[in-house]
Design a protein around this motif. Structure first.
Motif, PDB file in Angstrom:
ATOM      1  N   ASN A 195       0.797  -1.292   0.002  1.00 43.28           N
ATOM      2  CA  ASN A 195       0.208   0.086  -0.010  1.00 43.28           C
ATOM      3  C   ASN A 195       0.976   1.377  -0.111  1.00 43.28           C
ATOM      4  OD1 ASN A 195      -2.318  -1.418  -0.115  1.00 43.28           O
ATOM      5  ND2 ASN A 195      -2.572  -1.311   2.405  1.00 43.28           N
ATOM      6  N   GLU A 196       1.842   1.183   0.810  1.00 48.91           N
ATOM      7  CA  GLU A 196       2.896   2.538   0.791  1.00 48.91           C
ATOM      8  C   GLU A 196       3.754   2.703  -0.503  1.00 48.91           C
ATOM      9  OE1 GLU A 196       6.392   4.379   3.253  1.00 48.91           O
ATOM     10  OE2 GLU A 196       5.320   2.618   4.142  1.00 48.91           O
ATOM     11  N   LEU A 197       3.696   1.323  -1.098  1.00 50.33           N
ATOM     12  CA  LEU A 197       4.527   1.445  -2.458  1.00 50.33           C
ATOM     13  C   LEU A 197       3.687   2.056  -3.896  1.00 50.33           C
ATOM     14  CD1 LEU A 197       6.411  -2.076  -2.549  1.00 50.33           C
ATOM     15  CD2 LEU A 197       7.390   0.342  -2.694  1.00 50.33           C
ATOM     16  N   ARG A 198       2.161   1.828  -3.418  1.00 56.30           N
ATOM     17  CA  ARG A 198       1.331   2.520  -4.352  1.00 56.30           C
ATOM     18  C   ARG A 198       1.256   3.861  -4.291  1.00 56.30           C
ATOM     19  NH1 ARG A 198      -4.625  -0.408  -4.976  1.00 56.30           N
ATOM     20  NH2 ARG A 198      -4.561   0.720  -6.610  1.00 56.30           N
ATOM     21  N   LEU A 199       1.392   4.544  -3.065  1.00 54.22           N
ATOM     22  CA  LEU A 199       1.375   5.740  -2.890  1.00 54.22           C
ATOM     23  C   LEU A 199       2.757   6.458  -3.185  1.00 54.22           C
ATOM     24  CD1 LEU A 199      -0.144   6.096   0.531  1.00 54.22           C
ATOM     25  CD2 LEU A 199      -1.301   6.788  -1.450  1.00 54.22           C
ATOM     26  N   LEU A 200       3.701   5.798  -2.984  1.00 53.45           N
ATOM     27  CA  LEU A 200       5.182   6.351  -3.534  1.00 53.45           C
ATOM     28  C   LEU A 200       5.234   6.072  -5.061  1.00 53.45           C
ATOM     29  CD1 LEU A 200       7.521   4.919  -1.106  1.00 53.45           C
ATOM     30  CD2 LEU A 200       6.785   7.284  -1.059  1.00 53.45           C
ATOM     31  N   ALA A 201       4.658   5.485  -5.723  1.00 57.19           N
ATOM     32  CA  ALA A 201       4.710   5.168  -7.343  1.00 57.19           C
ATOM     33  C   ALA A 201       4.070   6.250  -7.883  1.00 57.19           C
ATOM     34  CB  ALA A 201       4.113   3.654  -7.747  1.00 57.19           C
ATOM     35  N   ASP A 202       2.661   6.389  -7.298  1.00 57.99           N
ATOM     36  CA  ASP A 202       1.836   7.574  -7.681  1.00 57.99           C
ATOM     37  C   ASP A 202       2.405   9.138  -7.727  1.00 57.99           C
ATOM     38  OD1 ASP A 202      -0.946   8.592  -8.542  1.00 57.99           O
ATOM     39  OD2 ASP A 202      -0.662   9.665  -6.606  1.00 57.99           O
ATOM     40  N   ASP A 203       3.279   9.041  -6.579  1.00 59.96           N
ATOM     41  CA  ASP A 203       4.020  10.514  -6.229  1.00 59.96           C
ATOM     42  C   ASP A 203       5.070  10.167  -7.606  1.00 59.96           C
ATOM     43  OD1 ASP A 203       2.729  11.620  -4.315  1.00 59.96           O
ATOM     44  OD2 ASP A 203       3.900  11.052  -2.753  1.00 59.96           O
ATOM     45  N   LEU A 204       5.944   9.590  -7.634  1.00 63.08           N
ATOM     46  CA  LEU A 204       6.984   9.400  -8.670  1.00 63.08           C
ATOM     47  C   LEU A 204       6.306   9.698  -9.897  1.00 63.08           C
ATOM     48  CD1 LEU A 204       9.147   6.527  -7.145  1.00 63.08           C
ATOM     49  CD2 LEU A 204       9.774   8.974  -7.261  1.00 63.08           C
ATOM     50  N   VAL A 205       5.400   9.051 -10.435  1.00 63.96           N
ATOM     51  CA  VAL A 205       4.772   9.251 -11.937  1.00 63.96           C
ATOM     52  C   VAL A 205       4.356  10.865 -11.776  1.00 63.96           C
ATOM     53  CG1 VAL A 205       2.828   8.754 -13.276  1.00 63.96           C
ATOM     54  CG2 VAL A 205       4.126   6.967 -12.365  1.00 63.96           C
ATOM     55  N   SER A 206       3.692  11.275 -10.772  1.00 64.52           N
ATOM     56  CA  SER A 206       3.554  12.725 -10.650  1.00 64.52           C
ATOM     57  C   SER A 206       4.705  13.696 -11.003  1.00 64.52           C
ATOM     58  CB  SER A 206       2.708  13.043  -9.444  1.00 64.52           C
ATOM     59  OG  SER A 206       2.458  14.516  -9.412  1.00 64.52           O
TER      60      SER A 206
END
Length: 400
Positions: A195-206
């Motif tokens: 779940n934390e990785l999903r948030l971090l991946a979203d931030d990196l794509v942003s």
């Protein structure tokens, strides 16, 4: 009626295909009703050569892992690696053992030799890093995205360090456990780390999107586009793993739908760089919903072709392929009242059919859906004829 149908057929050539269409499509999709037959891949290769030489196509995209496809693209564009290495590491689903795929890669490399970059042919896999038995770890895509950004963007803008990603990802075999496909409790997709990785991946794509002008200037549009692929793949895999861990009745429907969504996102990105030939199973490329039964449960979802067609309209064209026989798999002469049977009665070995004119020629005749004795071959659904821009028919498929 046979005479009327004969008038709808033409040789399988780029010119014949283009005459069926109102304009050159950005994505020309050629489907196949079964996998693993080099006869169909040889036909695909020849059509691609003609599209390159006569219609200005420069990319071929196939139903293979998009991350592995980068290995093939690097080889055909710049000669990185050897042909043997590329066939071993550049394909998923076992496609690298195909003689026809090897010939495609060899020909593309020879064509590109000494040509300037804008004229070179490109190769793409457009499937996610997925197999029927499970999904890859998001490590490769996520760390590649982080690495691309960390070399060019202020560290203060990052949501995490590379060490944090490595700790949260853990061992790759946690992600690739094949038991998780049928048993959600074996998946790590809803763990606190995932779940934390999903948030971090979203931030990196942003962050990648926010820094687009700088990144294209600092590297190249090509490198930035590859980083976008990393981002799509990382977020797609994490979403897929999350649903693998879900226990809702809709779990399998979401999984097959997510796979086609990942395919569609990759195809739309490929379309941005110019016209491409796309090759995959008919079921992934059709405009209608796809259906199947898994574990006794019926599944229905929008195919990649349906999603892409909704975005591109007439810039997407779909040619389905239908077969007469695959005798080495127990698929014998089709019944005369099926669409395949009607086409099998014509003398030519292979041809492209104007699907709209075929439907008109059939008139009020209601062709019977063909039933395949072999699970690996999906017969044509007569109800889908109206959704085809053309139909390729191959009379007999010998053993490869």
């Amino acid at each position: 009626m046979a005479t009327d149908i004969k008038e709808t057929t033409h040789a399988v050539e780029a010119g014949s295909v283009m005459r069926l269409l109102s304009a050159r499509p950005r994505l020309l999709a050629l489907g196949e009703p079964t996998h693993g037959e080099d006869t169909l891949l040889d036909l695909r290769n020849e059509l691609f050569r003609q599209l390159v030489e006569q219609e200005g196509y420069r990319t071929i995209a196939i139903e293979s892992d998009c991350m592995r496809g980068l290995v093939v693209d690097d080889y055909v564009t710049s000669g990185t690696g050897t042909l043997d290495e590329v066939m071993e590491h550049g394909f998923s689903h076992g496609w690298g053992t195909s003689a026809a795929n090897r010939e495609l890669v060899r020909w593309m490399r020879a064509y590109n030799d000494a040509r300037p970059a804008p004229e070179r042919l490109r190769f793409a896999g457009f499937d996610g890093p997925l197999e029927i038995t499970g999904a890859a770890s998001p490590r490769r895509a996520l760390t590649a995205l982080h690495g691309y950004l960390s070399a060019r963007v202020d560290a203060g803008l990052f949501p995490c360090t590379a060490e944090t990603l490595d700790r949260l990802l853990g061992a790759d075999d946690r992600w690739t456990n094949t038991a998780a496909m049928m048993d959600p409790t074996r998946s790590v997709g809803k763990s606190a780390e995932a779940n934390e990785l999903r948030l971090l991946a979203d931030d990196l794509v942003s962050l990648l999107d926010e820094q687009t002008p700088h990144l294209i200037t600092a590297t190249s549009r090509e490198d930035w586009d590859r980083a976008r692929l990393y981002g799509r793949t990382a977020t797609g895999l994490l979403r897929y793993h999350s649903w693998m861990a879900d226990t809702a009745p809709s779990r399998m429907t979401r999984l097959v739908g997510l796979r086609d969504q990942m395919m569609a996102d990759n195809l739309l990105a490929i379309a941005e760089r110019g016209p491409a030939l796309v090759h995959a199973h008919n079921g992934h490329l059709q405009r209608e919903k796809s259906t199947m039964r898994m574990g006794g449960r019926p599944l229905e979802w929008w195919s990649a072709g349906a999603l892409v067609s909704a975005h591109l309209g007439q810039e997407y064209a779909f040619l389905a392929t239908a077969l007469g026989t695959i005798r080495h798999q127990g698929v014998d002469t089709p019944a005369p009242d099926s669409v395949e049977g009607v086409l099998y009665a014509l003398p030519e070995d292979r041809y492209v059919v104007d699907a709209a004119r075929l439907a008109t020629a059939l008139g009020d005749t209601r062709p019977a859906p063909r039933v395949s004795p072999w699970f690996g071959y999906a017969p044509l659904d007569p109800a889908h004829l109206a959704g085809f821009d053309g139909l390729v028919f191959v009379k007999d498929v010998p053993q490869s």
